[in-house]
Scaffold this motif. Sequence first.
Motif, mmCIF file in Angstrom:
data_model
loop_
_atom_site.group_PDB
_atom_site.id
_atom_site.type_symbol
_atom_site.label_atom_id
_atom_site.label_comp_id
_atom_site.label_asym_id
_atom_site.label_seq_id
_atom_site.Cartn_x
_atom_site.Cartn_y
_atom_site.Cartn_z
ATOM 1 N N PHE A 143 79.444 78.963 46.321
ATOM 2 C CA PHE A 143 79.922 78.002 45.314
ATOM 3 C C PHE A 143 81.395 78.185 44.958
ATOM 4 O O PHE A 143 81.937 77.403 44.172
ATOM 5 C CB PHE A 143 79.083 78.071 44.024
ATOM 6 N N LEU A 144 82.071 79.180 45.520
ATOM 7 C CA LEU A 144 83.461 79.441 45.157
ATOM 8 C C LEU A 144 84.363 78.267 45.533
ATOM 9 O O LEU A 144 85.276 77.902 44.781
ATOM 10 C CB LEU A 144 83.950 80.724 45.832
ATOM 11 N N ASP A 145 84.104 77.662 46.696
ATOM 12 C CA ASP A 145 84.964 76.582 47.167
ATOM 13 C C ASP A 145 84.719 75.269 46.431
ATOM 14 O O ASP A 145 85.461 74.304 46.622
ATOM 15 C CB ASP A 145 84.758 76.380 48.673
ATOM 16 N N GLN A 146 83.703 75.214 45.564
ATOM 17 C CA GLN A 146 83.391 73.985 44.834
ATOM 18 C C GLN A 146 83.906 73.996 43.403
ATOM 19 O O GLN A 146 83.764 73.015 42.675
ATOM 20 C CB GLN A 146 81.867 73.762 44.832
ATOM 21 N N ILE A 147 84.507 75.111 42.984
ATOM 22 C CA ILE A 147 84.933 75.258 41.593
ATOM 23 C C ILE A 147 86.017 74.247 41.231
ATOM 24 O O ILE A 147 85.998 73.659 40.140
ATOM 25 C CB ILE A 147 85.424 76.697 41.340
ATOM 26 N N THR A 148 86.984 74.022 42.121
ATOM 27 C CA THR A 148 88.093 73.122 41.788
ATOM 28 C C THR A 148 87.622 71.685 41.594
ATOM 29 O O THR A 148 88.284 70.905 40.895
ATOM 30 C CB THR A 148 89.167 73.167 42.883
ATOM 31 N N ASP A 149 86.489 71.306 42.199
ATOM 32 C CA ASP A 149 85.953 69.952 42.047
ATOM 33 C C ASP A 149 85.111 69.807 40.789
ATOM 34 O O ASP A 149 85.035 68.720 40.223
ATOM 35 C CB ASP A 149 85.107 69.571 43.270
ATOM 36 N N ASN A 150 84.477 70.901 40.372
ATOM 37 C CA ASN A 150 83.608 70.841 39.189
ATOM 38 C C ASN A 150 83.545 72.222 38.549
ATOM 39 O O ASN A 150 83.066 73.176 39.168
ATOM 40 C CB ASN A 150 82.200 70.373 39.589
ATOM 41 N N GLY A 151 84.008 72.324 37.313
ATOM 42 C CA GLY A 151 84.075 73.613 36.628
ATOM 43 C C GLY A 151 82.739 74.268 36.381
ATOM 44 O O GLY A 151 82.683 75.484 36.126
ATOM 45 N N LEU A 152 81.630 73.512 36.442
ATOM 46 C CA LEU A 152 80.315 74.125 36.224
ATOM 47 C C LEU A 152 79.993 75.169 37.288
ATOM 48 O O LEU A 152 79.180 76.069 37.048
ATOM 49 C CB LEU A 152 79.225 73.044 36.211
ATOM 50 N N PHE A 153 80.643 75.054 38.441
ATOM 51 C CA PHE A 153 80.369 76.006 39.512
ATOM 52 C C PHE A 153 80.990 77.374 39.255
ATOM 53 O O PHE A 153 80.703 78.319 39.988
ATOM 54 C CB PHE A 153 80.846 75.441 40.854
ATOM 55 N N VAL A 154 81.834 77.494 38.227
ATOM 56 C CA VAL A 154 82.343 78.811 37.861
ATOM 57 C C VAL A 154 81.186 79.724 37.459
ATOM 58 O O VAL A 154 81.121 80.896 37.874
ATOM 59 C CB VAL A 154 83.371 78.715 36.710
ATOM 60 N N GLY A 155 80.258 79.198 36.647
ATOM 61 C CA GLY A 155 79.102 79.998 36.221
ATOM 62 C C GLY A 155 78.229 80.400 37.389
ATOM 63 O O GLY A 155 77.766 81.544 37.468
ATOM 64 N N LEU A 156 78.002 79.480 38.329
ATOM 65 C CA LEU A 156 77.166 79.789 39.493
ATOM 66 C C LEU A 156 77.830 80.818 40.399
ATOM 67 O O LEU A 156 77.184 81.764 40.867
ATOM 68 C CB LEU A 156 76.878 78.509 40.280
ATOM 69 N N ALA A 157 79.116 80.643 40.648
ATOM 70 C CA ALA A 157 79.828 81.593 41.505
ATOM 71 C C ALA A 157 79.870 82.972 40.854
ATOM 72 O O ALA A 157 79.684 83.994 41.523
ATOM 73 C CB ALA A 157 81.244 81.092 41.773
ATOM 74 N N ALA A 158 80.112 83.023 39.538
ATOM 75 C CA ALA A 158 80.160 84.297 38.837
ATOM 76 C C ALA A 158 78.804 84.992 38.860
ATOM 77 O O ALA A 158 78.716 86.215 39.018
ATOM 78 C CB ALA A 158 80.615 84.082 37.391
ATOM 79 N N LEU A 159 77.735 84.217 38.725
ATOM 80 C CA LEU A 159 76.398 84.805 38.770
ATOM 81 C C LEU A 159 76.105 85.375 40.154
ATOM 82 O O LEU A 159 75.499 86.446 40.284
ATOM 83 C CB LEU A 159 75.357 83.749 38.396
ATOM 84 N N THR A 160 76.559 84.681 41.194
ATOM 85 C CA THR A 160 76.378 85.176 42.560
ATOM 86 C C THR A 160 77.116 86.497 42.768
ATOM 87 O O THR A 160 76.630 87.391 43.464
ATOM 88 C CB THR A 160 76.889 84.129 43.561
ATOM 89 N N VAL A 161 78.296 86.615 42.148
ATOM 90 C CA VAL A 161 79.056 87.859 42.237
ATOM 91 C C VAL A 161 78.387 88.970 41.435
ATOM 92 O O VAL A 161 78.349 90.138 41.858
ATOM 93 C CB VAL A 161 80.498 87.632 41.728
#
Length: 287
Positions: A68-86
């Motif tokens: 989900f890291l590459d999708q953050i710039t298109d939609n800020g909600l993916f920050v939470g998903l990417a952070a959870l994956t990390v």
Amino acid sequence: MSSRESVAARSSAPGGWGTLTLLGNELSVQFRRWRTWAMLGALALIPVLLGVAIRFVGGSDPGRGPAFLDQITDNGLFVGLAALTVAIPLFLPLTVSVTAGDAIAGEASHGTLRYLLIAPAGRIRLLLVKYLSAVVFCVAATLTVVLVGSIVGAILFPIGPVTLVSGAQVSTGEGLLRLLAVAAYASISLIGLSAIGLFLSTLTTVPIGAMAATAILAVATQIVGAIPQLDALHPWLFTDRWLDFGDLLRSPVIWDSFAANALLQAGYVVVFGAAAVLRFATKDVLS
């Protein structure tokens, strides 16, 4: 009379009220500790650093970096998903290991365990309360990562309809609900580790030993899960389904992975919960 002695006296109330009193006090003690807030603060830094890095340095190429890291710039909600994956492979297990490993060993090292075991408070009741407190921390930890990630994402990036992994788009509101479902999945993923930490905590009066053993076991199990030659063991590892929350981001939602993960973690809770009860029931803590 110390606060722990006072709690032991109040916890002698009959039935469930005594358990609820003891649980309420345990949660109060846990969330008044600087250690707890320091760990939650450290977890909150993960989405903050991730969002700031993407905002000011730029996004990553598709397929590189965490999911989900590459999708953050298109939609800020993916920050939470990417952070959870990390956070799931190391940081969340580390904080949960501290909380669960300290549950019994911490009381023993401070000499307060005997006051909590004044009958009729009971050993099984105390174990249950300690475990439930650890589970509450699991929920608080995952929600911290997801909610802070959503806030950071809303501040730094555009927010809008969410494109799911199946290609369908859902509204922002439904996207937030899917995000909470992923947080629930991650919380459930950690309840088996909490039971293991509680059991290890009954084996020693040195909290750091139980904490370290629990954290090392979480890492070692993930290493075993990454070795193809040991794939026969993988379905039995409590870490096996930690990252299988992608089905919650499909349309329609597929709940099979959620149910399988919950069943796997429940098995560890039963086994290590029973081991903790057997160990703690015969442990001499009153001498």
